[in-house]
Design an enzyme around this catalytic site. Structure first.
Site, mmCIF file in Angstrom:
data_model
loop_
_atom_site.group_PDB
_atom_site.id
_atom_site.type_symbol
_atom_site.label_atom_id
_atom_site.label_comp_id
_atom_site.label_asym_id
_atom_site.label_seq_id
_atom_site.Cartn_x
_atom_site.Cartn_y
_atom_site.Cartn_z
ATOM 1 N N SER A 1 -3.269 -7.387 3.106
ATOM 2 C CA SER A 1 -3.729 -7.218 4.487
ATOM 3 C C SER A 1 -4.286 -8.530 5.028
ATOM 4 O O SER A 1 -4.113 -8.847 6.202
ATOM 5 C CB SER A 1 -4.802 -6.124 4.556
ATOM 6 O OG SER A 1 -4.247 -4.875 4.224
ATOM 7 N N HIS B 1 0.845 -1.208 0.000
ATOM 8 C CA HIS B 1 0.000 0.000 0.000
ATOM 9 C C HIS B 1 0.877 1.253 0.000
ATOM 10 O O HIS B 1 0.638 2.190 -0.761
ATOM 11 C CB HIS B 1 -0.892 0.061 1.243
ATOM 12 C CG HIS B 1 -1.961 -0.968 1.305
ATOM 13 N ND1 HIS B 1 -2.198 -1.697 2.446
ATOM 14 C CD2 HIS B 1 -2.866 -1.383 0.393
ATOM 15 C CE1 HIS B 1 -3.228 -2.510 2.235
ATOM 16 N NE2 HIS B 1 -3.636 -2.353 0.991
ATOM 17 N N ARG C 1 -1.972 -6.379 -8.186
ATOM 18 C CA ARG C 1 -0.940 -7.377 -7.894
ATOM 19 C C ARG C 1 -0.973 -8.551 -8.854
ATOM 20 O O ARG C 1 0.050 -9.166 -9.116
ATOM 21 C CB ARG C 1 -1.107 -7.926 -6.472
ATOM 22 C CG ARG C 1 -0.875 -6.931 -5.374
ATOM 23 C CD ARG C 1 -1.248 -7.517 -4.055
ATOM 24 N NE ARG C 1 -2.693 -7.800 -4.088
ATOM 25 C CZ ARG C 1 -3.395 -8.226 -3.076
ATOM 26 N NH1 ARG C 1 -2.832 -8.480 -1.937
ATOM 27 N NH2 ARG C 1 -4.696 -8.429 -3.183
ATOM 28 N N LYS D 1 -15.929 -7.603 3.934
ATOM 29 C CA LYS D 1 -14.920 -8.082 4.881
ATOM 30 C C LYS D 1 -15.246 -7.582 6.287
ATOM 31 O O LYS D 1 -15.841 -6.524 6.450
ATOM 32 C CB LYS D 1 -13.528 -7.539 4.512
ATOM 33 C CG LYS D 1 -12.994 -7.968 3.181
ATOM 34 C CD LYS D 1 -11.630 -7.332 2.941
ATOM 35 C CE LYS D 1 -11.074 -7.648 1.584
ATOM 36 N NZ LYS D 1 -9.793 -6.958 1.338
#
Length: 157
Positions: A127, A16, A89, A40
């Site tokens: 994360s 990040h 990613r 989430k």
């Protein structure tokens, strides 16, 4: 030109921070928005995530960190932002970000999404992975900014 980088940052990772640093060189102002991801459940409060981001970005004079309420499109409209920065990613991120860019453009055609590819050394940083390591009391230092590591180590002792 002003841009936004939005995420749940639960917790912020070096990946990040890399995107934030790189985006800060491309825009006059970058607003980092800590958001709730409705799909989430968060491990850390929004205030804690905001504090970590502010500390991690303190040497970036054109970066401001804030909490976002509602949709990213609404936050962009509120802050007069027309560019969203996103990090990619892998192929899964690409498909997700393409869908989000389409939806955001549908809601506000004045918002453009720009994607930055993650540097190879941060490809596997997420994360979710950090939270899993924390759950099993593993070392997270290689994955997070120093301020996050120090804060969480302090809580452990």
């Amino acid at each position: 030109m002003r841009a936004a980088f939005c995420g749940s940052f639960d917790p912020p990772t070096l990946g990040h921070l890399d995107i934030i640093e790189r985006a800060s060189t491309l825009f006059d102002e970058l607003i980092v928005l800590v958001a709730t991801n409705s799909s989430k459940s968060s491990m850390f409060s929004m205030e804690q995530r905001l504090a970590w981001l502010r500390e991690a970005c303190q040497d970036l004079p054109n970066v401001t960190c804030k909490i976002q309420k509602g949709l990213i499109v609404q936050a962009c409209q509120e802050h007069e932002i027309h560019v969203l920065v996103r990090g990619i990613r892998n192929e899964q991120d690409c498909a997700y970000e393409q869908n989000m860019a389409f939806m955001n453009a549908y809601l506000d055609p004045n918002i453009e999404t720009i994607c930055l590819f993650t540097k190879p050394e941060y490809d596997l940083f997420s994360s979710s992975n950090v939270r899993e390591l924390l759950k099993y009391h593993q070392n997270i230092q290689p994955f997070v900014p120093a301020c996050v590591f120090k804060s969480l180590e302090k809580e452990r002792t």
